[in-house]
Design a protein around this motif. Sequence first.
Motif, PDB file in Angstrom:
ATOM      1  N   PRO A   2     -12.718 -10.509  -5.008  1.00  0.00           N
ATOM      2  CA  PRO A   2     -11.686 -10.301  -3.983  1.00  0.00           C
ATOM      3  C   PRO A   2     -12.214  -9.693  -2.689  1.00  0.00           C
ATOM      4  CG  PRO A   2     -11.293  -8.883  -5.880  1.00  0.00           C
ATOM      5  CD  PRO A   2     -12.368  -9.826  -6.257  1.00  0.00           C
ATOM      6  N   VAL A   3     -13.262  -8.858  -2.777  1.00  0.00           N
ATOM      7  CA  VAL A   3     -13.839  -8.311  -1.538  1.00  0.00           C
ATOM      8  C   VAL A   3     -14.460  -9.435  -0.710  1.00  0.00           C
ATOM      9  CG1 VAL A   3     -15.712  -6.895  -0.591  1.00  0.00           C
ATOM     10  CG2 VAL A   3     -14.197  -5.944  -2.312  1.00  0.00           C
ATOM     11  N   GLY A   4     -15.102 -10.364  -1.406  1.00  0.00           N
ATOM     12  CA  GLY A   4     -15.659 -11.526  -0.720  1.00  0.00           C
ATOM     13  C   GLY A   4     -14.577 -12.307   0.003  1.00  0.00           C
ATOM     14  N   ASN A   5     -13.449 -12.456  -0.686  1.00  0.00           N
ATOM     15  CA  ASN A   5     -12.296 -13.132  -0.106  1.00  0.00           C
ATOM     16  C   ASN A   5     -11.811 -12.435   1.150  1.00  0.00           C
ATOM     17  OD1 ASN A   5     -11.198 -15.454  -0.969  1.00  0.00           O
ATOM     18  ND2 ASN A   5     -10.163 -14.562  -2.733  1.00  0.00           N
ATOM     19  N   GLU A   6     -11.697 -11.111   1.048  1.00  0.00           N
ATOM     20  CA  GLU A   6     -11.248 -10.309   2.182  1.00  0.00           C
ATOM     21  C   GLU A   6     -12.211 -10.474   3.349  1.00  0.00           C
ATOM     22  OE1 GLU A   6      -8.393  -7.698   2.024  1.00  0.00           O
ATOM     23  OE2 GLU A   6      -8.011  -9.474   0.816  1.00  0.00           O
ATOM     24  N   ALA A  46     -16.371  -4.104  10.906  1.00  0.00           N
ATOM     25  CA  ALA A  46     -15.060  -3.852  10.310  1.00  0.00           C
ATOM     26  C   ALA A  46     -15.127  -3.862   8.788  1.00  0.00           C
ATOM     27  CB  ALA A  46     -14.051  -4.888  10.806  1.00  0.00           C
ATOM     28  N   ILE A  47     -15.909  -4.795   8.214  1.00  0.00           N
ATOM     29  CA  ILE A  47     -15.928  -4.898   6.748  1.00  0.00           C
ATOM     30  C   ILE A  47     -16.603  -3.667   6.144  1.00  0.00           C
ATOM     31  CG2 ILE A  47     -18.094  -6.160   6.295  1.00  0.00           C
ATOM     32  CD1 ILE A  47     -14.868  -7.239   4.728  1.00  0.00           C
ATOM     33  N   LEU A  48     -17.685  -3.185   6.773  1.00  0.00           N
ATOM     34  CA  LEU A  48     -18.357  -1.999   6.243  1.00  0.00           C
ATOM     35  C   LEU A  48     -17.430  -0.793   6.289  1.00  0.00           C
ATOM     36  CD1 LEU A  48     -21.950  -2.413   7.716  1.00  0.00           C
ATOM     37  CD2 LEU A  48     -21.169  -2.802   5.371  1.00  0.00           C
ATOM     38  N   LEU A  49     -16.775  -0.630   7.431  1.00  0.00           N
ATOM     39  CA  LEU A  49     -15.834   0.478   7.580  1.00  0.00           C
ATOM     40  C   LEU A  49     -14.661   0.316   6.607  1.00  0.00           C
ATOM     41  CD1 LEU A  49     -15.888   2.896   9.435  1.00  0.00           C
ATOM     42  CD2 LEU A  49     -14.500   1.643  11.073  1.00  0.00           C
ATOM     43  N   ALA A  50     -14.198  -0.932   6.441  1.00  0.00           N
ATOM     44  CA  ALA A  50     -13.046  -1.187   5.573  1.00  0.00           C
ATOM     45  C   ALA A  50     -13.382  -0.884   4.118  1.00  0.00           C
ATOM     46  CB  ALA A  50     -12.588  -2.639   5.724  1.00  0.00           C
ATOM     47  N   MET A  78      -9.402  -3.655  12.992  1.00  0.00           N
ATOM     48  CA  MET A  78      -9.616  -4.557  11.850  1.00  0.00           C
ATOM     49  C   MET A  78      -9.880  -3.746  10.585  1.00  0.00           C
ATOM     50  SD  MET A  78      -9.467  -7.664  13.136  1.00  0.00           S
ATOM     51  CE  MET A  78     -10.089  -8.659  11.818  1.00  0.00           C
ATOM     52  N   ALA A  79     -10.683  -2.671  10.712  1.00  0.00           N
ATOM     53  CA  ALA A  79     -11.046  -1.868   9.543  1.00  0.00           C
ATOM     54  C   ALA A  79      -9.832  -1.129   8.993  1.00  0.00           C
ATOM     55  CB  ALA A  79     -12.148  -0.877   9.911  1.00  0.00           C
ATOM     56  N   VAL A  80      -9.000  -0.616   9.882  1.00  0.00           N
ATOM     57  CA  VAL A  80      -7.800   0.095   9.437  1.00  0.00           C
ATOM     58  C   VAL A  80      -6.897  -0.850   8.653  1.00  0.00           C
ATOM     59  CG1 VAL A  80      -5.645   1.128  10.254  1.00  0.00           C
ATOM     60  CG2 VAL A  80      -7.816   1.898  11.194  1.00  0.00           C
ATOM     61  N   CYS A  81      -6.746  -2.059   9.169  1.00  0.00           N
ATOM     62  CA  CYS A  81      -5.886  -3.026   8.493  1.00  0.00           C
ATOM     63  C   CYS A  81      -6.480  -3.446   7.153  1.00  0.00           C
ATOM     64  CB  CYS A  81      -5.680  -4.247   9.373  1.00  0.00           C
ATOM     65  SG  CYS A  81      -4.671  -5.499   8.584  1.00  0.00           S
ATOM     66  N   TYR A  82      -7.733  -3.895   7.192  1.00  0.00           N
ATOM     67  CA  TYR A  82      -8.336  -4.402   5.961  1.00  0.00           C
ATOM     68  C   TYR A  82      -8.653  -3.291   4.965  1.00  0.00           C
ATOM     69  CZ  TYR A  82      -8.210  -9.271   6.928  1.00  0.00           C
ATOM     70  OH  TYR A  82      -7.751 -10.545   7.109  1.00  0.00           O
ATOM     71  N   GLN A 110     -20.424  -9.134  15.057  1.00  0.00           N
ATOM     72  CA  GLN A 110     -20.422  -7.691  15.246  1.00  0.00           C
ATOM     73  C   GLN A 110     -19.104  -7.096  14.754  1.00  0.00           C
ATOM     74  OE1 GLN A 110     -21.712  -7.396  19.308  1.00  0.00           O
ATOM     75  NE2 GLN A 110     -21.840  -5.174  19.137  1.00  0.00           N
ATOM     76  N   VAL A 111     -18.005  -7.699  15.198  1.00  0.00           N
ATOM     77  CA  VAL A 111     -16.684  -7.189  14.815  1.00  0.00           C
ATOM     78  C   VAL A 111     -16.488  -7.317  13.306  1.00  0.00           C
ATOM     79  CG1 VAL A 111     -14.191  -7.553  15.049  1.00  0.00           C
ATOM     80  CG2 VAL A 111     -15.658  -7.676  17.062  1.00  0.00           C
ATOM     81  N   THR A 112     -16.835  -8.487  12.755  1.00  0.00           N
ATOM     82  CA  THR A 112     -16.608  -8.723  11.337  1.00  0.00           C
ATOM     83  C   THR A 112     -17.422  -7.774  10.472  1.00  0.00           C
ATOM     84  OG1 THR A 112     -16.296 -11.052  11.870  1.00  0.00           O
ATOM     85  CG2 THR A 112     -16.576 -10.493   9.552  1.00  0.00           C
ATOM     86  N   LEU A 113     -18.728  -7.684  10.757  1.00  0.00           N
ATOM     87  CA  LEU A 113     -19.586  -6.853   9.912  1.00  0.00           C
ATOM     88  C   LEU A 113     -19.230  -5.372  10.044  1.00  0.00           C
ATOM     89  CD1 LEU A 113     -22.998  -8.684  10.395  1.00  0.00           C
ATOM     90  CD2 LEU A 113     -21.451  -8.801   8.438  1.00  0.00           C
TER      91      LEU A 113
END
Lengths: 247, 261
Positions: B191-195, B73-77, B138-142, B68-71
Amino acid sequence: MKALRTLTAVLAMGLCFVSAAFAAPKAITVASDATWPPMEFVDANKKIVGFDIDFMTAVAKEAGLQVTFKNTAWDGIFAGVEAGQYDAIISSVTITPERQAKYDFTTPYVQIGQILVVPKAEKGTKIADLKGKKVGAQIGTTGAMEVKKVAGVELKTYDEVGLAFEDMAAGRIAGVVCDEPTAITYALQKKEYSSKFKIVGKSFTKEAYGIVVKKGNKDLVAQLNKGIAAVQKKKIDLQLKKKWQLK
Amino acid sequence: MSTEAKKQIIDVGDGAAIPRKSDRGLFTAWRIAFFGAIGTIAYLVWSKPDPYLNILKFVPDGIAVTFQVTLGAILLAIVIGLITGLGRISKNRFFNGVASLYVEVIRGIPLLVQIFYIYYALGTIVKVPAILSAIIAMAVCYGAYMGEVVRAGIESIAKGQREAALSLGMNGRQTMIHVILPQAVKVILPPVGNEFIALLKDSSLVSIIAVADLLRRGREYASESFTYFETYTVIALIYLIITLFFSKIIGVMEERVSVNK
């Protein structure tokens, strides 16, 4: 002649070392999670202080041990004693059957209990009254285990008990369960919290703290027990309780 | 035209089909790691149900929270990254300045501190649930890192592309949307995959603010049962399996994009 003098010097030095080794008290390292006032915490001078620290120092003196303290995170503090990173733990550790199965304990040295702290507006007086709400405790403590026993209450675990109180101040959780002396510090003595929190009910468990030693280290347990007995006989523990305002 | 059909045409045109990376040999490093990890967990559970099976039963809701957190955060990021990336190359001085300041500040502060800060700072203003504030942190950072990825991706597209689009009569926005960005995506994807993988692992840091993610569930189990070594072994293997699984998906996506070169 010179050679002889050197030899004598070396011999003398060697003798010194040997006698020093016999006379010097055995050095032990003791771990403590210094986030649990007034039992153990870091003061303004960055020194670990508290009842446990003073008590351990007194015990060591009586038992002829030289003690160094090591500030360690609670989460993993038992793993550290098992791995031999330090010799003992004094950190408000409640003696429980589960822990006794894994580690050796000294004789109990303080009796305490778990108690509930809530925001001033809260009407409930026990954990069961907080059904459907979140209650915080430090991870792996007897307080956390008590919350877990109550069905319908969600337990939130924190790395340090102070973070749980901070979260309650922010309104995210409805209660915190911890040892009574620590609850008193956070609810009644900390300026920023005393207007916000109150302690409800009486402590609802009967627990005793013990010093933890790696399973099988009988010598150290015996030595520490001797020290504890001496401290209690001399009533040093009562003075320390007064100093740190324990009941 | 379907991708399959497209691929065939390209394959025919380019001569013999180039073997896809994943088809080379049975024992690729990925396969050894992925199936090795699954096999290890299976063996541990089979040989010692107590504590390994108990650990495995205890942590699934933690895995769900980690996802939940990862997905989230990544969408928001990605959204934040796109805006920041465009800001970094923008000629509008205000937009550019804000985006640059954001990137400089965020990149200079450790993620753990940011998570802490956002959680407790937000807490004083609005009551945000821990998990939402974890996603935001997480989203703000990434988002800042993602912004740099987007900027680099756009800047990597040859100047001639833009000039050609403009001389065809497209305006700046059309050029960006129809010509530059579609090409940049190809460059940006790896690189997005990496992130994404890095974010998944870093999401373990949110356990500091009492979010019951995979790591915290593990720690809760370990601190009650005193089975630290066993629990962390299982936790490490689960993280490994999840990241390998996603790196595979990202790898496949990259191949899809590169086939259409």
